[in-house]
Design a protein around this motif. Structure first.
Motif, PDB file in Angstrom:
ATOM      1  N   UNK A 520       2.366 -10.558   5.483  1.00  0.00           N
ATOM      2  CA  UNK A 520       3.335 -11.410   4.802  1.00  0.00           C
ATOM      3  C   UNK A 520       4.665 -11.329   5.531  1.00  0.00           C
ATOM      4  N   UNK A 521       5.186 -12.479   5.890  1.00  0.00           N
ATOM      5  CA  UNK A 521       6.433 -12.507   6.647  1.00  0.00           C
ATOM      6  C   UNK A 521       7.565 -12.998   5.751  1.00  0.00           C
ATOM      7  N   UNK A 522       8.638 -12.223   5.746  1.00  0.00           N
ATOM      8  CA  UNK A 522       9.804 -12.606   4.957  1.00  0.00           C
ATOM      9  C   UNK A 522      11.063 -12.164   5.682  1.00  0.00           C
ATOM     10  N   UNK A 523      11.998 -13.089   5.827  1.00  0.00           N
ATOM     11  CA  UNK A 523      13.281 -12.792   6.447  1.00  0.00           C
ATOM     12  C   UNK A 523      13.143 -12.044   7.775  1.00  0.00           C
ATOM     13  N   UNK A 524      12.269 -12.566   8.640  1.00  0.00           N
ATOM     14  CA  UNK A 524      12.187 -12.016   9.985  1.00  0.00           C
ATOM     15  C   UNK A 524      11.417 -10.725  10.120  1.00  0.00           C
ATOM     16  N   UNK A 525      10.698 -10.348   9.091  1.00  0.00           N
ATOM     17  CA  UNK A 525       9.933  -9.108   9.155  1.00  0.00           C
ATOM     18  C   UNK A 525       8.583  -9.258   8.482  1.00  0.00           C
ATOM     19  N   UNK A 540       0.466 -13.005  -3.922  1.00  0.00           N
ATOM     20  CA  UNK A 540       0.859 -13.322  -2.551  1.00  0.00           C
ATOM     21  C   UNK A 540       2.146 -14.141  -2.549  1.00  0.00           C
ATOM     22  N   UNK A 541       2.209 -15.099  -3.478  1.00  0.00           N
ATOM     23  CA  UNK A 541       3.408 -15.929  -3.595  1.00  0.00           C
ATOM     24  C   UNK A 541       4.648 -15.088  -3.857  1.00  0.00           C
ATOM     25  N   UNK A 542       4.509 -14.087  -4.698  1.00  0.00           N
ATOM     26  CA  UNK A 542       5.639 -13.203  -4.990  1.00  0.00           C
ATOM     27  C   UNK A 542       6.081 -12.440  -3.747  1.00  0.00           C
ATOM     28  N   UNK A 543       5.098 -11.926  -3.017  1.00  0.00           N
ATOM     29  CA  UNK A 543       5.426 -11.199  -1.784  1.00  0.00           C
ATOM     30  C   UNK A 543       6.164 -12.100  -0.801  1.00  0.00           C
ATOM     31  N   UNK A 545       8.011 -14.488  -1.473  1.00  0.00           N
ATOM     32  CA  UNK A 545       9.366 -14.768  -1.946  1.00  0.00           C
ATOM     33  C   UNK A 545      10.256 -13.545  -1.791  1.00  0.00           C
ATOM     34  N   UNK A 546       9.732 -12.481  -1.210  1.00  0.00           N
ATOM     35  CA  UNK A 546      10.566 -11.328  -0.921  1.00  0.00           C
ATOM     36  C   UNK A 546      10.502 -10.234  -1.966  1.00  0.00           C
ATOM     37  N   UNK A 547       9.597 -10.386  -2.956  1.00  0.00           N
ATOM     38  CA  UNK A 547       9.486  -9.353  -3.975  1.00  0.00           C
ATOM     39  C   UNK A 547       8.921  -8.078  -3.362  1.00  0.00           C
ATOM     40  N   UNK A 548       9.481  -6.935  -3.779  1.00  0.00           N
ATOM     41  CA  UNK A 548       9.080  -5.682  -3.154  1.00  0.00           C
ATOM     42  C   UNK A 548       7.802  -5.118  -3.777  1.00  0.00           C
ATOM     43  N   UNK A 549       7.533  -5.557  -5.020  1.00  0.00           N
ATOM     44  CA  UNK A 549       6.354  -5.019  -5.707  1.00  0.00           C
ATOM     45  C   UNK A 549       5.101  -5.510  -5.006  1.00  0.00           C
ATOM     46  N   UNK A 550       4.356  -4.601  -4.401  1.00  0.00           N
ATOM     47  CA  UNK A 550       3.149  -4.991  -3.711  1.00  0.00           C
ATOM     48  C   UNK A 550       1.992  -4.876  -4.682  1.00  0.00           C
ATOM     49  N   UNK A 551       1.549  -6.032  -5.138  1.00  0.00           N
ATOM     50  CA  UNK A 551       0.461  -6.023  -6.115  1.00  0.00           C
ATOM     51  C   UNK A 551      -0.877  -5.981  -5.415  1.00  0.00           C
ATOM     52  N   UNK A 552      -1.722  -5.117  -5.834  1.00  0.00           N
ATOM     53  CA  UNK A 552      -3.122  -5.131  -5.397  1.00  0.00           C
ATOM     54  C   UNK A 552      -3.384  -4.564  -4.021  1.00  0.00           C
ATOM     55  N   UNK A 553      -2.366  -4.190  -3.263  1.00  0.00           N
ATOM     56  CA  UNK A 553      -2.679  -3.716  -1.921  1.00  0.00           C
ATOM     57  C   UNK A 553      -2.028  -2.366  -1.636  1.00  0.00           C
TER      58      UNK A 553
END
Ligand code: ATP
Ligand code: MG
Lengths: 553, 348
Positions: A520-525, A540-543, A545-553
């Motif tokens: 997942x790519x967000x803000x250059x990382x 995945x959509x939350x990730x 969007x930059x959410x830090x909570x990693x669900x399921x992984x």
């Protein structure tokens, strides 16, 4: 499975739960039936009241019949889908209606009257507006200036820009378009530019709107918004002809759907009484499987290793900010992310098209940081570029010569600096056949191919080199369902041969279906690495969007 | 009814025809007899052996400057500097031709090569500036034209001679002129250069259409981004295209220096051979053989026009107008295409 984000959102809400893969298709269908039934009831009052009728249309190009015997009847206030494989002749038919091409045979009626649409001005006068897939806007002009171009309101002989801005504002509010009349085109997003194109036609009083693959260039969020706009347009009595390859869009917004296969009109169906499977098989002439068959990956050594990569864009803004990524032989890594989070810059850095500020890129343990594109290609990289017209093809070259764009100088295709055209065109013929690129011949200019077939040609060229690493940026953009299935299969085949594949896509279902691992790519990382089977689209959509909570992984 | 190929041939022919018709109307308007005028023009170009020889002599450098502009154009570059490249090529050829002694088999090729190298160098400067700094080639080539003009004048007056206005004549061993040709053309200035010009056209065609280098040049001309993506060095190709283009124009200078004149005078203004090359390339569709044909047309019109004042009383300026009209019609070939297409529709 091929059902999409949008539908899943809707069902998700309706069912009050997140998706369960096995059950969804049936639910979708049930819901479509209900929804569409309501719609068609609404349409009953307008029955047989056609705004546009195209009867027995035939259009030929040198060496090919692009349209034959096609009937298209659009009712007042409906969204009418035009469906067909790549190269079936959809754009051609719409160009005929818009007056850009003259048909060899057939009759066009607008609001019951027989007409001769000899050029786009005639179409405009008849209330027909078209939004082409490639926009025609003046970059340095404002939204309003673009919209009024050619029909400016005047006051004392001068352009009355105040009044124009007010009118644009009114139109924009009426249909929920939310454009800023004063913004410059070059400063607004692709989605916004598309709305400007739509406004342009409305401003000229169009009540029949042709949209040629409008969603192909949009992000999922923008697609949602466009769909809302289309719905508010038909409420105002405007009729829409929509070309799209995405069946879920047809199922969601369209009332009826006309199918074209290889230039022949197949017929028109009520969307409410149909299903994605039926539409797909009507279009292709065979059954289509929506699931991508694949065995679990068996990743081996690292093919691509990126360490602490920093890249600036053309304006000097840092877009990739210390990114690290690995892609192994025998695996497909999908990069998920909202457009503009540094994906393009990442690809350009790997492929040598733009400069790396700092960090390291290794291909097969060889340092390729800041090497020339030629050297990188020779080190075993293929690249299916996101922008096929800008990078992928020399449109004025024959399609055959485009097939050797990176390899023309190699021994197979030239000797002592002299091209061997026999070999080049034999090679092209082979690829055209293998990848089912529909073209009159290998000597046809790339420009004359349909959008989807141009894309297939690029994919054929890149995959056929069978490199160690394939970078596929939006590889299936603008392709029909059959072609998408084929391309996904090809990418998986290459993976099974032990190649590494880096897939960049804004289509979540493509990422979910094809990838073995999602970065997942967000803000250059890269902010998360997840397995597709351990995450659902919402998470995945939350990730993304930059959410830090990693669900399921 | 018409294929694409037919179109590409038909459009220039119709353009030329319309240009001639427009010229006739203008002649009529000014009270001249257009039929007599055009007969005088044909006479002036082919009326006798001398005229024929002079016409072909005039065509020769046009072919080369036409090729120069066309070649750059195919790589997406606009070489307005052919004029300056002609001038430096001319001087280089004369310099080598007059200041050293060698057997013809060495001397003549060397003088010709010097012209190509000088022209190529004059193309290299705008090429490298465009490739490295993105400076537009049109601006630089225009400036290079003036540099060429004044620099060669200076060299002729101060280096090659002592304050004279012409250089020495080139030696026999470096001359393209031939007594035999002069005799059969009643002592026109026709020389062997035509063969060089035709060979250059064949070379350009082969290079562009058949070689990997040409593939790259054409690709860069059509789409720089895709070329870069495909691993071609865009900058290198820009420089190469300008150098080769300049080389062709330099050869045109050699035609004048080693053939027509046999020396180089100082110039108070441009020769126009290079500028006319732009029109020739345009008329020839930027293709090698099209350019040869266009150069012939141009040469015939220019040479024949000299005969119009004496034989038909038509001022030769009028011919300039006719040529301008022909270019106008070619440049607006879109209109002719469009007219042909509607004709085709109605024919159905
Ligand atoms: N200007 C043209 N000259 C020659 N052939 C053309 C031209 N435009 C289209 N064609 C051919 O006509 C056929 C239909 O093309 P068209 O663009 O209508 O397809 P399409 O249904 O819009 O496909 P896609 O979904 O890929 O955009 C194709 O085989 C194409 O090669
Ligand atoms: Mg299309």
């Amino acid at each position: 499975m091929k059902m999409n984000v949008m539908m899943e959102d809707i069902t998700g809400k309706m069912l009050g739960e997140s998706s369960n893969e096995e059950r969804i298709p049936d639910f979708h269908l049930a819901i479509f039936f209900v929804r569409s039934f309501k719609m068609s009831k609404k349409g009953v009052g307008f029955l047989e009241n056609y705004v546009v009728e195209m009867l027995n249309i035939r259009k030929e190009f040198p060496g090919i019949v692009a349209n034959n015997n096609i009937n298209l009847q659009v009712k007042q206030g409906e969204i009418h889908a035009l469906l067909g494989e790549n190269g079936a002749g959809k754009s051609t038919l719409m160009n005929v209606l818009f007056g850009l091409y003259q048909p060899e045979k057939g009759e066009i009626k607008v609001k019951g009257k027989k007409v001769h649409i000899t050029d786009p001005n005639v179409a405009n006068e008849l209330g027909i507006g078209m939004v082409h897939q490639h926009f025609m806007l003046v970059d340095t002009f404002s939204v309003t200036q673009n919209i009024i171009l050619g029909s400016e309101p005047r006051k004392y002989g001068m352009i009355d820009i105040k009044r124009a801005e007010k009118e644009v504002m009114e139109l924009s509010e009426r249909y929920g378009l939310k454009v800023d009349p004063k913004a410059k085109i070059r400063d607004i997003s692709v989605g916004m530019q598309q709305r400007v194109e739509i406004l342009k036609t409305l401003y000229r009083g169009a009540d029949v709107l042709i949209l040629d693959e409008p969603t192909a260039v949009l992000t999922p969020q923008e697609i949602k918004e466009l769909i809302a706009i289309m719905k508010s347009l038909i409420k105002e009595g405007i009729s829409i002809i929509l070309i799209t390859h995405k069946l879920k869009e047809i199922m969601e917004v369209c009332d009826r759907c006309t199918v074209i296969r290889k230039g022949e009109g197949i017929g028109t169906v009520n969307v409410a009484e149909s299903s994605p499977n039926e539409l797909a098989s009507l279009m292709v002439g065979r059954e289509i499987s929506f699931t991508t068959e694949k065995t679990p990956a068996t990743p081996k050594d690292n093919i691509l290793t990126i360490e602490n990569l920093r890249v600036k864009d053309s304006r000097g803004v840092e877009m990739v900010k210390g990114l690290g990524l690995e892609v192994k032989a025998g695996e497909i890594v999908g990069i998920a992310g909202v457009d503009g989070n540094g994906q393009s810059e990442l690809i350009e850095a790997i492929t040598g098209l733009s400069k790396v500020e700092s960090g390291k890129i290794l291909l097969n343990d060889k340092d390729i940081t800041n090497m020339s594109p030629r050297k990188i290609t020779e080190s075993g990289l293929s690249h299916i570029p996101q922008d096929r017209h800008k990078f992928g093809l020399v449109l004025d070259f024959p399609i055959g010569e485009n097939m050797v764009l990176q390899t023309y100088y190699q021994k197979t295709f030239s000797k002592n600096g002299v091209l061997s055209f026999n070999r080049i065109y034999d090679h092209a013929k082979k690829l055209i056949k293998e990848y089912d690129v529909r073209t009159p011949s290998e000597y046809t200019k790339a420009r004359a191919l349909s959008g989807g077939n141009q894309q297939k040609a690029i994919i054929a060229r890149e995959v056929d080199r069978s490199p160690d690493l394939i970078i596929a940026a939006q590889p299936t953009r603008g392709l029909d369902v059959g072609a998408i299935e084929f391309i996904h299969q090809k990418l998986i085949e290459e993976r099974d041969k032990g190649r590494a594949v880096l897939l960049i896509s804004f289509e979540l279902d493509e990422i979910m279906n094809v990838s073995d691992r999602i970065a997942v790519m967000f803000d250059g990382n890269i902010v998360a690495n997840v397995k597709p089977e351990e995450i659902n689209e919402q998470e995945l959509g939350l990730l993304m969007a930059g959410s830090k909570k990693v669900g399921g992984a | 009814m018409f294929s694409n190929r037919m179109f590409n041939i038909l459009v220039p022919i119709i353009s030329v025809f319309l240009g001639l018709v427009a010229g006739a109307i203008i002649m009529l308007g000014f009270g001249y007899n257009p039929i007599r005028g055009y007969i005088a023009l044909i006479d002036g170009a082919f009326g006798n052996a001398y005229f024929t020889g002079e016409t072909i002599r005039r065509v020769t450098p046009y072919i080369l400057t036409g090729l120069a502009v066309a070649f750059a154009f195919r790589a997406g570059l606009f070489n307005i500097g052919a004029e300056g490249q002609v001038i430096v090529g001319w001087l280089a050829a004369v310099w080598v031709g007059s200041s050293m002694e060698a057997p013809m088999i060495i001397h003549l090729p060397l003088a010709i090569l010097a012209a190509a190298v000088a022209g190529g160098l004059w193309g290299f400067v705008p090429g490298i500036l465009k490739a490295k700094l993105g400076v537009h080639e049109v601006i630089i080539t225009i400036m290079m034209n003036y540099i060429a003009l004044f620099l060669t004048n200076h060299l002729i007056r101060n280096v090659l001679t002592e304050t004279k206005d012409t250089t020495d004549r080139v030696l026999e061993s470096a001359s393209l002129a031939s007594n035999w040709i002069m005799e059969i053309t009643s002592f026109s200035r026709l020389h062997w250069g035509l063969l060089i010009a035709l060979a250059a056209a064949v070379i350009m065609w082969f290079l562009l259409e058949k070689t990997t280098t040409g593939y790259e040049l054409r690709s860069v001309g059509y789409n720089r981004h895709a070329s870069e993506y495909a691993g071609m060095k865009v900058g290198k190709n820009i420089v190469l295209a300008m150098v080769i283009s300049g080389g062709f124009a330099g050869l045109a200078g050699a035609m004048e220096g080693l053939g027509t004149f046999g020396y180089m005078p100082t110039h108070s203004s441009f020769t126009n051979i290079g500028f006319d090359g732009i029109a020739v390339a345009l008329l020839g569709g930027n293709a090698a053989f099209g350019t040869v044909i266009a150069a012939f047309l141009f040469g015939v019109l220019k040479e024949g026009s000299l005969n119009m004042p004496t034989e038909a009383g038509v001022p030769s300026e009028l011919v300039e107008i006719v040529i301008a009209l022909i270019i106008f019609f070619v440049a607006s070939s879109y209109i002719i295409r469009w007219a042909l297409l509607s004709l085709k529709k109605e024919g159905k």
